[in-house]
Design an enzyme around this catalytic site. Structure first.
Site, PDB file in Angstrom:
ATOM      1  N   SER A 286       0.905  -1.190   0.217  1.00 26.80           N
ATOM      2  CA  SER A 286      -0.088  -0.020  -0.089  1.00 26.80           C
ATOM      3  C   SER A 286       0.777   1.263   0.018  1.00 26.80           C
ATOM      4  O   SER A 286       2.054   1.096  -0.055  1.00 26.80           O
ATOM      5  CB  SER A 286      -0.813   0.130   1.230  1.00 26.80           C
ATOM      6  N   LYS A 287       0.189   2.259   0.130  1.00 30.22           N
ATOM      7  CA  LYS A 287       1.100   3.632   0.201  1.00 30.22           C
ATOM      8  C   LYS A 287       2.204   3.640   0.942  1.00 30.22           C
ATOM      9  O   LYS A 287       3.054   4.446   0.944  1.00 30.22           O
ATOM     10  CB  LYS A 287       0.073   4.774   0.224  1.00 30.22           C
ATOM     11  N   ARG A 288       1.845   3.118   2.479  1.00 28.22           N
ATOM     12  CA  ARG A 288       2.790   3.219   3.367  1.00 28.22           C
ATOM     13  C   ARG A 288       3.940   2.737   2.766  1.00 28.22           C
ATOM     14  O   ARG A 288       5.094   2.852   3.258  1.00 28.22           O
ATOM     15  CB  ARG A 288       2.375   2.232   4.611  1.00 28.22           C
ATOM     16  N   HIS A 289       4.287   1.741   2.067  1.00 29.81           N
ATOM     17  CA  HIS A 289       5.317   0.884   1.589  1.00 29.81           C
ATOM     18  C   HIS A 289       5.976   1.633   0.124  1.00 29.81           C
ATOM     19  O   HIS A 289       7.199   1.364  -0.138  1.00 29.81           O
ATOM     20  CB  HIS A 289       4.865  -0.639   1.025  1.00 29.81           C
TER      21      HIS A 289
END
Ligand code: GLU
Length: 486
Positions: free
Chosen positions: A254-257
């Site tokens: 996800s965007k966190r990564h």
């Protein structure tokens, strides 16, 4: 496999092209190119609320940028169009009518509230939430009554009871599903729009798709699709479900990564070949040790039997490493083109890039090209060439200039560059060599003080680049300043 291979990429235009979608597109594309087949681009735009022309445009541009072209489909045409599902509604309605006339599909009038209550009841009993068939066997009378109430209706597919559906997956082997876990599912929604599982079957069959390569999240849809192939007397394609992409912490990417859209990587100065090379390794493993491949090599080497079942892990460091390899291989002119917007954005370049500035930029970019893992980083590397107020980056750098041997190095260097006709990387190399010879000092004793006096740093690009980039006048300004002569 032969030139009859027909594969497709069938995105829903509900957002920009993502890493996962691009990987599916790439695997399909490689198969088509390897076997001289056809690649088709189809838009699955049946989610009317979330689909947009901007997303469609973004997907098209991202695919083009990656070099994943298509032979048929959106913007190309072909014998099996239209290639946008909302332009094919008649096909779906007719097929649904056919299923209804054979009793393989029926109208369902259940309201949202009724369906929700049913879902809750299933869950309370510890069962999989599914449609339990309330409208499966309505009499004509009941149907008329529900119609008269003005209820909305959908078309549901009558799922055969107590059967096994085997998905023969090219990556996963045979995966068996029981129809008892699948409630009768909607094929046409109340607004006359088909659901994904219905439209995809008709489109893949009518477009003569031979192989469907897509993300693992669609594996559980496949038995639903196979049941429809069967009911419609259509031949299913081969299926290959490619594993999920996880972040380094093993949760779904996800965007966190990191950025998930292709456009974000493009905007940061990643090269398309690098991204393609990175994407192919998310699930496919080459036979040998080599990890850097040209498109030609990938087309030759790619095969579905080397696609892994286990999840792929998105490793941003690896992407940076791969991108760095491609940056180093690129002609400097290409990196300049990519770098100029970043240099402007950071205010390092303000005016027009004249031919003289362009020549200067060639040296600037060449001096740092080998260190870049992403073109966006260039501003950090080259900022020192733009600002003549040299700051010592730390105490270590300051200490270098306190050595008593430094003054003769700097002075002899001043004389040598004053004598030089021109400062190019080539003759700078010769000047530096002559300098060490004349002073009878080891290279480090010469290069380190010069580097620090010119840049304030103990590390950085080769001196034979730095010196011509700065040029005689700016060198003198900097030396006067850092040697405390100002
Ligand atoms: N429109 C679907 C998606 O974007 C396509 C799935 C498929 O390839 O069948 O996920």
């Amino acid at each position: 496999m032969d030139s009859k291979v027909r594969v497709r990429f069938a995105p829903s235009p509900t957002g920009p092209l993502h890493i996962g979608g691009a990987r599916s597109a790439l695997f399909n594309w490689l198969l088509a190119r390897k076997y001289g087949g056809k690649m088709i681009l189809r838009m699955e735009d049946t989610d009317l609320e979330r689909s947009s022309t901007e997303s469609e445009q973004n997907i098209i541009e991202s695919l083009e940028w990656l070099g994943l072209n298509w032979d048929e489909g959106i913007n190309k045409g072909g014998d099996y169009g239209p290639y946008r599902q909302t332009e094919r509604l008649k096909t779906y309605i007719e097929a649904a009518g056919e299923l209804m006339s054979r009793g393989q599909a029926y109208y369902c009038y259940c309201t949202e509230e009724e369906l929700e209550a049913e879902r809750q009841a299933c869950m309370a009993r510890g069962e999989l939430p599914r449609y339990l068939g309330r409208c499966r066997n309505l009499s004509e009378e009941e149907r008329n009554r529900l119609e008269a109430e003005g209820r909305k209706r959908v078309v549901r597919f009558r799922v055969p009871e107590n059967e096994k559906v085997v998905v023969e997956d090219e990556v996963r082997g045979n995966v068996v599903f029981e129809t008892s876990g699948i409630g009768d599912y909607v094929i046409i929604k109340s607004d006359g729009i088909p659901t994904y599982n219905f439209a995809v079957v008709l489109d893949d069959a009518l477009m003569k798709i031979t192989h469907v390569i897509r993300g693992e999240e669609h594996l559980s849809n496949t038995p639903r699709q196979l049941l429809l192939y069967d009911a419609l007397n259509l031949d299913p394609p081969s299926f290959a479900h490619v594993s999920l992409i996880l972040g380094k912490d093993r949760s779904k990417m996800s965007k966190r990564h990191g950025s998930t859209s292709i456009e974000a990587y493009r905007a940061k100065g990643y090269l398309p070949e690098a991204l393609v090379n990175f994407l192919v390794l998310l699930g496919w493993s080459p036979a040998g040790e080599e990890e850097i491949f040209s498109m030609e090599e990938l087309i030759n080497q790619f095969s579905l039997d080397r696609v892994a079942k286990n999840p792929a892990v998105f490793d941003a460091d690896k992407l940076n490493w791969i991108n760095g390899c491609y940056i180093r291989k690129s002609p400097v002119e290409r990196i300049i083109d990519l770098a100029v917007p970043f240099l402007r954005e950071s205010g390092l370049i303000t005016g027009e890039v004249t031919p003289d500035i362009y020549d200067w930029l060639k040296m600037v970019v060449a001096s740092v090209q080998e260190y870049l893992s992403c073109v966006a980083d260039i501003t950090d590397y080259v900022a020192m060439y733009f600002d003549d107020h040299v700051q010592m980056e730390n105490d270590e750098a300051g200490a270098v200039l306190e050595d008593p041997d430094v003054a003769p190095v700097i002075n002899t260097f001043r004389r040598k560059i004053a004598e030089a006709e021109e400062l190019t990387p080539e003759n700078t190399k010769a000047i530096l060599k002559a300098l060490t010879k004349e002073l009878k000092l080891g290279g480090k004793k010469v290069y380190m003080p010069l580097r620090v006096a010119l840049t304030g740093r103990t590390h950085g690009p080769e001196l034979f680049y730095i010196i011509p980039i700065l040029g005689r006048d700016r060198i003198l300004v900097r030396l006067a300043q850092t040697m405390g002569e100002g």
